[in-house]
Write a protein that holds these residues in place. Structure first.
Motif, short mmCIF file in Angstrom:
data_model
loop_
_atom_site.label_atom_id
_atom_site.label_comp_id
_atom_site.label_asym_id
_atom_site.label_seq_id
_atom_site.Cartn_x
_atom_site.Cartn_y
_atom_site.Cartn_z
N THR A 169 58.25 47.36 5.96
CA THR A 169 57.04 47.44 5.67
C THR A 169 55.84 48.16 4.91
O THR A 169 55.48 47.76 4.04
N GLY A 170 56.19 49.63 5.39
CA GLY A 170 56.00 50.80 4.15
C GLY A 170 56.13 50.18 2.85
O GLY A 170 56.22 50.81 1.59
N SER A 171 57.79 49.59 2.85
CA SER A 171 58.44 49.69 1.61
C SER A 171 57.56 48.99 0.42
O SER A 171 57.83 49.04 -0.93
N MET A 172 56.49 47.85 1.30
CA MET A 172 55.86 47.05 0.31
C MET A 172 54.98 47.32 -0.30
O MET A 172 54.34 47.01 -1.49
N TYR A 173 54.23 48.99 0.39
CA TYR A 173 53.43 49.32 -0.75
C TYR A 173 54.10 50.31 -1.35
O TYR A 173 53.17 50.34 -2.64
N TYR A 174 54.79 50.49 -1.46
CA TYR A 174 55.71 51.31 -1.91
C TYR A 174 56.10 50.64 -3.62
O TYR A 174 55.50 51.19 -4.76
N MET A 175 56.40 49.66 -3.24
CA MET A 175 56.52 48.29 -4.14
C MET A 175 55.95 48.05 -4.87
O MET A 175 56.01 47.70 -6.38
N TYR A 176 54.86 47.49 -4.33
CA TYR A 176 54.00 47.39 -5.02
C TYR A 176 53.24 48.32 -6.03
O TYR A 176 52.40 48.56 -6.93
N LEU A 177 53.27 50.03 -6.08
CA LEU A 177 52.43 51.00 -6.48
C LEU A 177 53.41 50.68 -7.55
O LEU A 177 52.63 51.61 -8.80
N VAL A 178 54.18 50.85 -7.44
CA VAL A 178 55.73 51.05 -8.38
C VAL A 178 55.13 50.33 -9.50
O VAL A 178 54.99 49.87 -10.60
N ALA A 179 54.46 49.11 -8.81
CA ALA A 179 55.08 47.81 -10.10
C ALA A 179 53.66 48.42 -10.87
O ALA A 179 53.92 47.38 -11.53
N ARG A 180 52.24 48.18 -10.03
CA ARG A 180 50.94 48.01 -10.94
C ARG A 180 51.41 49.21 -11.52
O ARG A 180 50.72 49.13 -13.26
N HIS A 181 52.03 49.98 -11.38
CA HIS A 181 51.91 51.24 -12.60
C HIS A 181 53.07 50.93 -13.57
O HIS A 181 52.60 51.78 -14.42
N SER A 182 53.93 50.61 -13.19
CA SER A 182 54.91 50.31 -14.61
C SER A 182 55.56 48.95 -14.88
O SER A 182 56.83 48.31 -15.81
N GLY A 183 54.93 47.78 -13.71
CA GLY A 183 55.09 46.34 -14.53
C GLY A 183 56.98 46.89 -13.51
O GLY A 183 57.25 47.26 -12.51
N ASN A 184 57.51 45.87 -14.36
CA ASN A 184 59.26 45.60 -13.93
C ASN A 184 60.18 46.42 -14.56
O ASN A 184 60.70 47.56 -14.31
N GLU A 185 59.42 47.59 -15.21
CA GLU A 185 60.12 48.75 -16.44
C GLU A 185 61.15 49.80 -15.39
O GLU A 185 62.04 50.36 -15.79
N GLU A 186 60.27 50.82 -14.77
CA GLU A 186 60.81 51.53 -14.02
C GLU A 186 61.90 51.51 -13.03
O GLU A 186 63.32 51.81 -13.19
N PHE A 187 61.71 49.95 -12.76
CA PHE A 187 62.68 49.56 -11.43
C PHE A 187 63.75 49.49 -12.31
O PHE A 187 65.27 49.57 -11.31
N ASP A 188 63.54 48.39 -12.73
CA ASP A 188 64.99 47.92 -13.27
C ASP A 188 65.64 49.07 -13.76
O ASP A 188 67.40 49.02 -13.35
N ALA A 189 65.07 50.41 -15.05
CA ALA A 189 66.03 51.63 -15.91
C ALA A 189 66.38 52.02 -14.26
O ALA A 189 67.90 52.67 -13.78
N ALA A 190 66.21 52.04 -13.44
CA ALA A 190 66.26 53.17 -12.00
C ALA A 190 67.96 52.50 -11.76
O ALA A 190 68.58 52.84 -10.98
N TYR A 191 67.40 50.81 -11.59
CA TYR A 191 68.61 50.20 -10.64
C TYR A 191 70.15 50.50 -11.17
O TYR A 191 70.87 50.45 -10.81
N THR A 192 69.35 50.41 -12.51
CA THR A 192 71.12 50.32 -13.64
C THR A 192 71.30 52.19 -13.69
O THR A 192 72.68 52.58 -14.10
#
Lengths: 482, 305, 286
Positions: free
Chosen positions: A240-263
């Protein structure tokens, strides 16, 4: 060699996730091509289909006139595992199976409702004992990949391309796809993730719906001043807390930084957007925007809804199933007080050209995976069951009645509940729907991510520390799959 | 002389054989059940612990002692073990004295307190699901009992966050466990009191002892063996504890209530890491057995009359 | 003041001060055990929305009885009956087998006794979850999957080590003379067991019946793994009907829990006397 595979998975997933119809390009291209002709036929003939089912004369089947495989006339038993232990899902899903068995009396479907809490354990026990059910529910993401790699989920790309199926939205097909192969047939509903808020409290305090993070913070300040906790968050299960984290990341960088972190290929969970999200959350915790003891509150026990119901909190970022959940508790209160807005934009990032329409959620909801053990006739029967009886008009109608939106094109226009309407619009206007991290990441990383959320909201670790923890887990997971 | 001795020894031999036979017959059903339900799973666990395996796939990779080496250095495991030990210590020093106190009270009080026996026993009858739910609410920062009481005394809104923070959560869970299990030890000690030969009581009363003196100086010391088994049960129970923790906190927040059993469960059934999960389980089994047997050796009581 | 009083009061009165303290503590403990229980019952008479909005520690307003009618109309009695059958059969088997095993371990001297006893302790340490997969395999291989029979084996087996362990302690406290006297009378060990040891172990057996009976009554993991048809499920699985992926009706769950705990309470009230009487009753008979 295996690393390549991981990369391919990551790529195909993230590409396929993009909602904008990516036509017949890479990855899931072939399946898209298939869906565009057969699928639209299904959506178009939906009215005809229902009248068929209504006038059950003679041996008329619901599937008459559809391009579906000719099913065996021999006796056959299909075991099906779902998690529909409770109403209304139980009736809806049992009815779908009943319609199928009526049309194909020689095929018996043994439908078993497993309890959601222990479902994954049950599946591990059954699979490791060689008793995998013929078709079973999964949620896509990491676990589905694991079932596929272990030989318990069939590749149904050929069936999917050759025969009719509902015109699923592309993101749903993508989330049921692994390594370029269709594995899962969606039958749940799409879930957006947005902010439910108490419009009565907003009106009383003269607040407007915030459109940027700055405005959101201003709203929070005013609510605090009025003695109201801004966010109703119950973070005991951590996603549930992760939702806030995910959205803040998504608004700040789109998908770019998450995709990079994923790989982990040049990216990291300590990159700027992640630190931004962590700092923001901890700042908000310190300012009292979340309820006290946020890590001890449990959404399963309704403790976040409780904060909304008793008026002590004003907003709740949550999955769209919450609409149905609140309406089931009290339709009257829900209609009177609850409205919804999408997570506000990050004005600074927007100015830099970061897309603000990446949303969090799931397009697939629930999917059926198939384990036919090489029995093609059975696989075909299951395919027909999953695509033509689950997901048929009757099924979808019942889904809509309970505020679930099927992952099928065209249904977004039929949503009537005002909150669900907004949520569905946001969902369909998204350039990309990021699947919840806790379903998307490999299972071992999910655990670390969840503990990180708990540490973040409990102010026990800062953004850099949790980023490093997640990086380490991700690297291990990548090394592991080699 | 010699013949007499021979007679003796052959008699003793026959007796020995008879005892052995009787013991075998009495133990047979237990042997069978244990072989089927315990020995095979335990061996299986040790075997799996030498593999890298996701728990479902047909192929698994033999990795030898690699999992065990990881386990020795696994901070998560050892800190979970540490928490298990804390729970163990507190369970023994809370549940057993409290249970003894309650049992002694009932033993002293006689029939008129029988209603208390029933009320006191209620917690043990409730399932972990119910207990977890009720305590999540009782401990909630929003409208929970403790927060409400604290606010009442302070005269302003105070929140007592017992489950949401690191050190507190573990001790809160220990408290809830004590609440759940103390009633059992109460019943257990009551049965212990009931097991004392009434002749002992009569003799004591004849010698002019009061009922209270009897309890204090005669009955409680006679509970020795019962006391030891109670401690052993509490010890083993706390070291493999799972249910309530799983229902209440699932090991959170921030691993602060993660125990060996929850850690093992997550690895085996949620993270597709059955190989290492089995290794954790096997390690857990070894640790608990060693501690329990050591306890048996160290804690010696007079066991025979 | 108080000190003075305590000093003045000698002998019996001093203990009555202790008794007063004991009573206060006893009442305190009573409140502690009663409060959560009362709230479980009260909340089972509410609607979920009312419960959340008014707070959990609030009297039902209005009282809402539909939870109970819903639970009962959803086949509650079937669950109930099946639970009773499984628990009763498992419990009887378990008590007999564990008493059998405890007798030689407590009162005979033979080779390997210590080793077997240590083995029993070791079996107590086995984490339950490692046995799930092997037992599932065994059950399906025996063709017992999805039947009540499947539960009896694991229930008996899992209660055994602890029960043997406890019974050994209880049997050790039975005076040796009783048995020796019987032996002189020509009783063999089997008769000894049934005529002397078993009746005298009643308090221990009663405790074990309570301990394991409750555990079996509430057992979830094996039941959930070994049984799948709704028509074969036991009580702890009944909760699942009211729990979904995102939906949970807490008051209804509480009413299931309340209904499941009631028979246990009644049984306890009926049988609690047996706990204390065991030895005395046995000795009088002997």
């Amino acid at each position: 060699m295996k690393m390549k595979k991981v990369m391919a998975v990551a790529l195909s997933l993230s590409m396929a996730m993009s909602l904008v119809a990516c036509g017949g390009n890479a990855g899931s291209g072939s399946s898209d091509a298939g869906s565009s002709d057969s699928g639209s036929a299904d959506a178009g003939s939906s009215d005809a289909g229902s009248s068929d089912a209504g006038s059950e004369s003679g041996g008329a089947k619901q599937t008459d006139g559809k391009n579906v495989p000719e099913l065996t006339t021999d006796d056959m038993t299909i075991t099906l595992w779902d998690i529909a232990t409770e109403e209304p899902n139980k009736s809806t899903q049992e009815a779908a199976v009943a319609r199928f068995m009526k049309d194909y009396p020689n095929i018996h479907v043994e439908q078993i409702h497993q309890q959601n809490d222990n479902y994954k354990q049950q599946l591990v026990v059954a699979m490791s004992s060689g008793k995998c059910p013929d078709m079973y529910i999964s949620w896509g993401g990491g676990p589905m990949a694991e079932y596929y790699k272990s030989g318990f989920a069939d590749d149904i790309t050929d069936l999917f391309n050759k025969y009719d199926h509902p015109d699923f939205i592309d993101a749903a097909v993508a989330q049921g796809t692994y390594d370029g192969k269709v594995i899962g047939i969606p039958f749940g509903s799409l879930s957006g993730c947005d902010v439910f808020y108490n419009k009565t409290i907003f009106a009383e305090n003269g607040l407007e719906v915030p459109e940027t993070l700055d405005e959101l913070e201003a709203v929070c300040e005013k609510l605090k001043a009025a003695g109201i906790t801004p966010f109703a968050l119950a973070n005991a299960p951590k996603w549930t807390g992760s939702m806030y984290y995910m959205y803040l990341v998504a608004r700040h960088s789109g998908n770019e930084e998450f995709d990079a972190a994923y790989t982990q290929d040049g990216g990291s969970f300590t990159s700027e957007a992640f630190l931004f999200a962590s700092d923001k959350i901890q700042d908000w915790v310190k300012k009292g925007y979340f309820p006290d003891g946020v890590n001890s509150l449990s959404p399963d026990d309704g403790q976040d809804k409780q904060l909304l119901y008793d008026g002590s909190a004003a907003m709740m970022l949550h999955g769209s199933w919450m609409a149905g959940s609140m309406a089931a508790d009290s339709q009257e209160w829900y209609d009177e007080n609850i409205d919804v807005f999408r997570w506000p934009e990050d004005a600074e990032a927007k100015a830099k050209g970061v897309p603000q329409d990446v949303e969090i959620g799931t397009a697939i909801g629930n999917a059926f995976n198939f384990c036919s053990k090489g029995d093609q006739a059975k696989l075909e029967a299951m395919y027909v069951l999953a695509t033509q009886y689950f997901n048929d008009d009757q099924y979808n109608k019942e889904q809509m009645e309970h505020l679930n939106t099927p992952s099928i094109k065209g249904y977004d226009a039929q949503v009537t509940d005002p909150c669900m309407k907004k949520i569905t619009e946001v969902f369909f206007n998204a350039s990309n729907v990021q699947l919840w991290y806790d379903q998307y990441l490999p299972a071992s990383v999910t655990e670390v991510h969840k503990e990180s959320m708990s540490a973040l909201f409990g102010l026990e670790k800062d953004g850099k520390q949790i980023g490093e923890d997640q990086d380490k887990a991700m690297q291990e997971a990548i090394a592991d799959s080699k | 002389m010699a013949t007499k001795n021979d007679n003796f020894s052959s008699l003793a031999n026959i007796r020995k054989k008879r005892i052995r036979l009787a013991a075998t017959v009495f133990l047979l059903p237990t042997f069978l059940l244990i072989a089927v339900y315990f020995i095979y799973p335990v061996i299986d666990t040790f075997v799996i612990s030498t593999y890298k395996w996701n728990g479902i796939s047909a192929d698994r990779t033999f990795v030898g002692i690699q999992n065990w080496v990881t386990l020795l250095h696994d901070k998560l495991f050892w800190s979970a073990f540490g928490r298990n030990v804390i729970i163990m210590v507190f369970s023994i020093i809370l549940q057993i004295p409290l249970g003894l106190f309650l049992a002694t009270f009932l033993e002293q009080g006689g029939k008129k307190y029988n209603f208390l026996k029933v009320i006191w026993f209620l917690p043990y009858l409730m399932s972990s699901v119910a207990i977890a739910f009720l305590f999540t609410y009782a401990l909630a920062t929003n409208g929970g009992i403790f927060s409400s009481l604290a606010s009442l005394f302070a005269g302003k809104k105070v929140t007592v966050d017992l489950l949401g923070r690191s050190p507190h959560a573990l001790f809160t869970v220990i408290g809830v466990m004590a609440w759940q299990y103390t009633p059992f030890y109460m019943v257990y000690f009551l049965a212990g009191y009931g097991n004392i030969d009434p002749a002992v009581y009569e003799a004591a009363i004849l010698d002019g002892a009061t009922r209270r003196q009897y309890t204090r100086y005669i009955a409680i010391p006679l509970l020795g063996p019962i006391f030891k088994t109670a401690c052993t049960m509490s010890l083993i129970g706390s070291l493999k504890y799972f249910d309530l923790i799983w229902n209440m906190t699932q090991g959170g927040p921030v691993n602060s209530t993660e125990l060996m059993a929850t850690y093992m469960y997550k690895l085996s059934f949620q993270q597709f890491n059955m190989g290492y999960g089995s290794c954790v389980a096997a390690g857990m089994f070894i640790l608990i057995t060693v501690i329990a047997l050591l306890f048996q050796k160290v804690f010696v009581v007079k066991e025979d009359y | 003041m108080r000190d003075k009083k305590a000093k003045q009061a000698k002998g019996p009165k001093k203990t009555s001060v202790a008794w007063t303290i004991a009573i206060i503590l006893a009442l305190f403990w009573m409140i502690l055990t009663l409060v959560p229980f009362v709230f479980m019952i009260l909340n089972s008479f509410r609607k979920q929305f009312d419960m959340l909005q008014q707070g959990v520690f609030h009297l039902p307003d209005p009282w809402y009885f539909k939870n109970y009618t819903d639970v009962i109309s959803n086949g509650f009695f079937g669950y109930f009956l099946r639970s009773i059958i499984v628990v009763a059969v498992s419990l009887v088997l378990m008590l007999i087998i564990s008493a059998f095993a405890a007798y030689p371990l407590s009162r005979m001297n033979f080779k390997f006794r210590e080793l077997i006893y240590a083995g029993v302790v070791a079996m107590m340490s086995v984490p339950m979850h490692v046995t799930l997969i092997p037992i599932f395999k065994l059950t399906t291989d025996l063709g017992m999957y999805d039947s009540l029979k499947a539960l009896i084996g694991p229930y008996v087996a899992f209660a055994l080590p602890m029960s043997i362990f406890v019974l050994v302690a209880f049997m050790k406290t039975i005076p040796r003379e009783l048995e020796e006297a019987a032996e002189i009378d020509g009783c063999n060990r089997f008769r000894n067991f049934f005529t002397i040891i078993l009746p005298l172990s009643k308090p221990g057996l009663a405790t074990l019946a309570i301990y394991n009976g409750v555990a079996m009554w509430n057992e979830f993991a094996f039941a959930n793994t070994l049984i799948q048809s709704p028509s074969k499920k036991t009580l702890p699985l009944a909760l699942g009907q009211f729990k979904g992926e995102h939906a949970l009706d807490i008051p209804i769950i509480l009413s299931v829990l309340t209904l499941s705990v009631l028979p246990m309470i009644i049984l306890f009230i009926v049988f609690q006397d047996k706990l204390v009487k065991g030895m005395m009753a046995g000795a009088v008979k002997g």
